[in-house]
Design a protein around this motif. Structure first.
Motif, mmCIF file in Angstrom:
data_model
loop_
_atom_site.group_PDB
_atom_site.id
_atom_site.type_symbol
_atom_site.label_atom_id
_atom_site.label_comp_id
_atom_site.label_asym_id
_atom_site.label_seq_id
_atom_site.Cartn_x
_atom_site.Cartn_y
_atom_site.Cartn_z
ATOM 1 N N GLN A 122 -23.080 -14.826 -50.197
ATOM 2 C CA GLN A 122 -23.654 -15.205 -48.913
ATOM 3 C C GLN A 122 -22.548 -15.299 -47.868
ATOM 4 O O GLN A 122 -21.409 -15.695 -48.189
ATOM 5 C CB GLN A 122 -24.371 -16.550 -49.022
ATOM 6 N N GLU A 123 -22.899 -14.955 -46.658
ATOM 7 C CA GLU A 123 -21.946 -15.068 -45.562
ATOM 8 C C GLU A 123 -21.344 -16.474 -45.540
ATOM 9 O O GLU A 123 -22.053 -17.470 -45.663
ATOM 10 C CB GLU A 123 -22.659 -14.786 -44.237
ATOM 11 N N GLY A 124 -20.012 -16.521 -45.422
ATOM 12 C CA GLY A 124 -19.322 -17.804 -45.401
ATOM 13 C C GLY A 124 -18.742 -18.213 -46.745
ATOM 14 O O GLY A 124 -17.822 -19.044 -46.803
ATOM 15 N N ASP A 125 -19.269 -17.629 -47.804
ATOM 16 C CA ASP A 125 -18.733 -17.922 -49.140
ATOM 17 C C ASP A 125 -17.408 -17.186 -49.332
ATOM 18 O O ASP A 125 -17.037 -16.301 -48.556
ATOM 19 C CB ASP A 125 -19.708 -17.470 -50.229
ATOM 20 N N SER A 126 -16.705 -17.556 -50.418
ATOM 21 C CA SER A 126 -15.494 -16.842 -50.804
ATOM 22 C C SER A 126 -15.814 -15.768 -51.835
ATOM 23 O O SER A 126 -16.814 -15.873 -52.566
ATOM 24 C CB SER A 126 -14.474 -17.821 -51.400
ATOM 25 N N ALA A 127 -14.985 -14.753 -51.881
ATOM 26 C CA ALA A 127 -15.139 -13.677 -52.863
ATOM 27 C C ALA A 127 -13.801 -13.455 -53.552
ATOM 28 O O ALA A 127 -12.748 -13.485 -52.900
ATOM 29 C CB ALA A 127 -15.600 -12.395 -52.186
ATOM 30 N N VAL A 128 -13.862 -13.263 -54.857
ATOM 31 C CA VAL A 128 -12.644 -13.017 -55.627
ATOM 32 C C VAL A 128 -12.843 -11.777 -56.483
ATOM 33 O O VAL A 128 -13.837 -11.662 -57.203
ATOM 34 C CB VAL A 128 -12.292 -14.217 -56.544
ATOM 35 N N ILE A 129 -11.907 -10.877 -56.405
ATOM 36 C CA ILE A 129 -11.921 -9.649 -57.208
ATOM 37 C C ILE A 129 -10.650 -9.641 -58.045
ATOM 38 O O ILE A 129 -9.556 -9.899 -57.523
ATOM 39 C CB ILE A 129 -11.974 -8.395 -56.307
ATOM 40 N N LYS A 130 -10.810 -9.339 -59.330
ATOM 41 C CA LYS A 130 -9.671 -9.442 -60.252
ATOM 42 C C LYS A 130 -9.319 -8.096 -60.864
ATOM 43 O O LYS A 130 -10.205 -7.296 -61.179
ATOM 44 C CB LYS A 130 -10.009 -10.437 -61.366
ATOM 45 N N CYS A 131 -8.026 -7.891 -61.028
ATOM 46 C CA CYS A 131 -7.531 -6.655 -61.663
ATOM 47 C C CYS A 131 -6.460 -6.989 -62.683
ATOM 48 O O CYS A 131 -5.703 -7.948 -62.512
ATOM 49 C CB CYS A 131 -6.968 -5.699 -60.613
ATOM 50 N N THR A 132 -6.412 -6.190 -63.727
ATOM 51 C CA THR A 132 -5.329 -6.276 -64.694
ATOM 52 C C THR A 132 -4.655 -4.922 -64.779
ATOM 53 O O THR A 132 -5.262 -3.883 -64.480
ATOM 54 C CB THR A 132 -5.832 -6.682 -66.090
ATOM 55 N N LYS B 49 2.622 -11.993 -62.979
ATOM 56 C CA LYS B 49 3.324 -10.932 -63.711
ATOM 57 C C LYS B 49 3.287 -11.141 -65.209
ATOM 58 O O LYS B 49 3.218 -10.191 -65.986
ATOM 59 C CB LYS B 49 4.780 -10.858 -63.237
ATOM 60 N N THR B 50 3.323 -12.387 -65.629
ATOM 61 C CA THR B 50 3.324 -12.684 -67.059
ATOM 62 C C THR B 50 2.035 -12.197 -67.700
ATOM 63 O O THR B 50 2.038 -11.573 -68.750
ATOM 64 C CB THR B 50 3.511 -14.183 -67.299
ATOM 65 N N ALA B 51 0.929 -12.519 -67.041
ATOM 66 C CA ALA B 51 -0.381 -12.139 -67.562
ATOM 67 C C ALA B 51 -0.776 -10.728 -67.140
ATOM 68 O O ALA B 51 -1.792 -10.206 -67.602
ATOM 69 C CB ALA B 51 -1.433 -13.138 -67.094
ATOM 70 N N LYS B 52 -0.021 -10.120 -66.250
ATOM 71 C CA LYS B 52 -0.303 -8.792 -65.720
ATOM 72 C C LYS B 52 -1.678 -8.729 -65.084
ATOM 73 O O LYS B 52 -2.494 -7.851 -65.408
ATOM 74 C CB LYS B 52 -0.108 -7.720 -66.798
ATOM 75 N N HIS B 53 -1.936 -9.691 -64.214
ATOM 76 C CA HIS B 53 -3.146 -9.576 -63.428
ATOM 77 C C HIS B 53 -2.919 -10.015 -61.992
ATOM 78 O O HIS B 53 -1.993 -10.780 -61.681
ATOM 79 C CB HIS B 53 -4.352 -10.276 -64.079
ATOM 80 N N PHE B 54 -3.716 -9.470 -61.111
ATOM 81 C CA PHE B 54 -3.632 -9.786 -59.687
ATOM 82 C C PHE B 54 -5.034 -9.832 -59.109
ATOM 83 O O PHE B 54 -5.956 -9.216 -59.656
ATOM 84 C CB PHE B 54 -2.730 -8.788 -58.945
ATOM 85 N N SER B 55 -5.194 -10.622 -58.082
ATOM 86 C CA SER B 55 -6.525 -10.889 -57.546
ATOM 87 C C SER B 55 -6.533 -10.829 -56.028
ATOM 88 O O SER B 55 -5.536 -11.153 -55.388
ATOM 89 C CB SER B 55 -7.006 -12.277 -57.980
ATOM 90 N N LEU B 56 -7.677 -10.453 -55.502
ATOM 91 C CA LEU B 56 -7.920 -10.452 -54.056
ATOM 92 C C LEU B 56 -8.890 -11.579 -53.742
ATOM 93 O O LEU B 56 -9.936 -11.700 -54.396
ATOM 94 C CB LEU B 56 -8.515 -9.115 -53.608
ATOM 95 N N HIS B 57 -8.540 -12.384 -52.766
ATOM 96 C CA HIS B 57 -9.384 -13.500 -52.368
ATOM 97 C C HIS B 57 -9.767 -13.317 -50.900
ATOM 98 O O HIS B 57 -8.882 -13.143 -50.049
ATOM 99 C CB HIS B 57 -8.626 -14.826 -52.508
ATOM 100 N N ILE B 58 -11.057 -13.337 -50.635
ATOM 101 C CA ILE B 58 -11.536 -13.268 -49.251
ATOM 102 C C ILE B 58 -12.288 -14.555 -48.974
ATOM 103 O O ILE B 58 -13.254 -14.891 -49.678
ATOM 104 C CB ILE B 58 -12.467 -12.054 -49.024
ATOM 105 N N THR B 59 -11.846 -15.297 -47.975
ATOM 106 C CA THR B 59 -12.528 -16.542 -47.609
ATOM 107 C C THR B 59 -13.414 -16.306 -46.388
ATOM 108 O O THR B 59 -13.233 -15.335 -45.644
ATOM 109 C CB THR B 59 -11.509 -17.650 -47.293
ATOM 110 N N GLU B 60 -14.395 -17.193 -46.241
ATOM 111 C CA GLU B 60 -15.320 -17.143 -45.087
ATOM 112 C C GLU B 60 -15.833 -15.717 -44.866
ATOM 113 O O GLU B 60 -15.710 -15.155 -43.773
ATOM 114 C CB GLU B 60 -14.609 -17.658 -43.831
#
Lengths: 112, 112
Positions: free
Chosen positions: B14-24, B68-79
């Protein structure tokens, strides 16, 4: 902001025909790339080009593909004998130094 | 070679929520991690990137984290806003290479 320009935006071709996709990279960029994206799938690397020669290519970039920088500004991708599975969006990209790419607007190739 | 996995494939908020996308990623020598946003029918555009010597980077409503240890990175979009709706691709450059390996993409849908 400088742009990478691609022409045509959409090309329809008969199976077995040759197509040439054209790109004009950003003028001071040194490294040039072609990628393709089959509908709904991820962007796949085809080939990189630096100092007037191919520097790296993927397994997808077989003998039916070739690249050229004929006049110092244009960067072309030729597909010699198109197959149905070549239908995809083809993106050109360029960069100067460092990691950041600038992608072109793409050419949608449809093989019928 | 490098292998990049991306989750989820679709994310609806929903508009205003946060979104998180994860990659390894698989190659521990990978040192550069860009994120691209691709609106429907348009070119992928670099929105943020992070290098392996940094754990977090922020640009207004967008942030990227790297473990780096876990070899993952994430994108966070707020609001989140409806104009954030697009397909987001993560990528990783294997060590010594300027050729990114892309994830399969996440289709983000932001409902007004």
């Amino acid at each position: 902001e400088p742009e990478v320009t691609q022409t045509p935006s959409h090309q329809v071709t008969q199976m077995g025909q040759e197509v040439i996709l054209r790109c004009v990279p950003i003028s001071n960029h040194l490294y040039f790339y072609w990628y393709r994206q089959i509908l709904g799938q991820k962007v796949e690397f085809l080939v990189s080009f630096y100092n007037n020669e191919i520097s790296e290519k993927s397994e997808i970039f077989d003998d039916q593909f070739s690249v050229e920088r004929p006049d110092g500004s244009n960067f072309t991708l030729k597909i010699r004998s198109t197959k149905l599975e070549d239908s995809a969006m083809y993106f050109c990209a360029s960069r100067w130094e460092g990691d950041g790419y600038t992608f072109g607007s793409g050419t949608r190739l449809t093989v019928v | 070679g490098e292998n990049v996995e991306q989750h989820p494939s679709t994310l609806s908020v929903q508009e205003g929520d946060s979104a998180v996308i994860k990659c390894t990623y698989s190659d521990s020598a990978s040192n550069y991690f860009p994120w691209y946003k691709q609106e429907l029918g348009k070119r992928p555009q670099l929105i943020i990137d992070i290098r392996s010597n940094v754990g977090e980077k922020k640009d207004q409503r967008i942030a990227v984290t790297l473990n780096k240890t876990a070899k993952h990175f994430s994108l966070h979009i707020t609001e989140t806003q409806p104009e954030d709706s697009a397909v987001y691709f993560c990528a990783a450059n294997p060590g010594g290479s300027y050729i990114p390996t892309f994830g399969r993409g996440t289709s983000l849908i932001v409902h007004p």
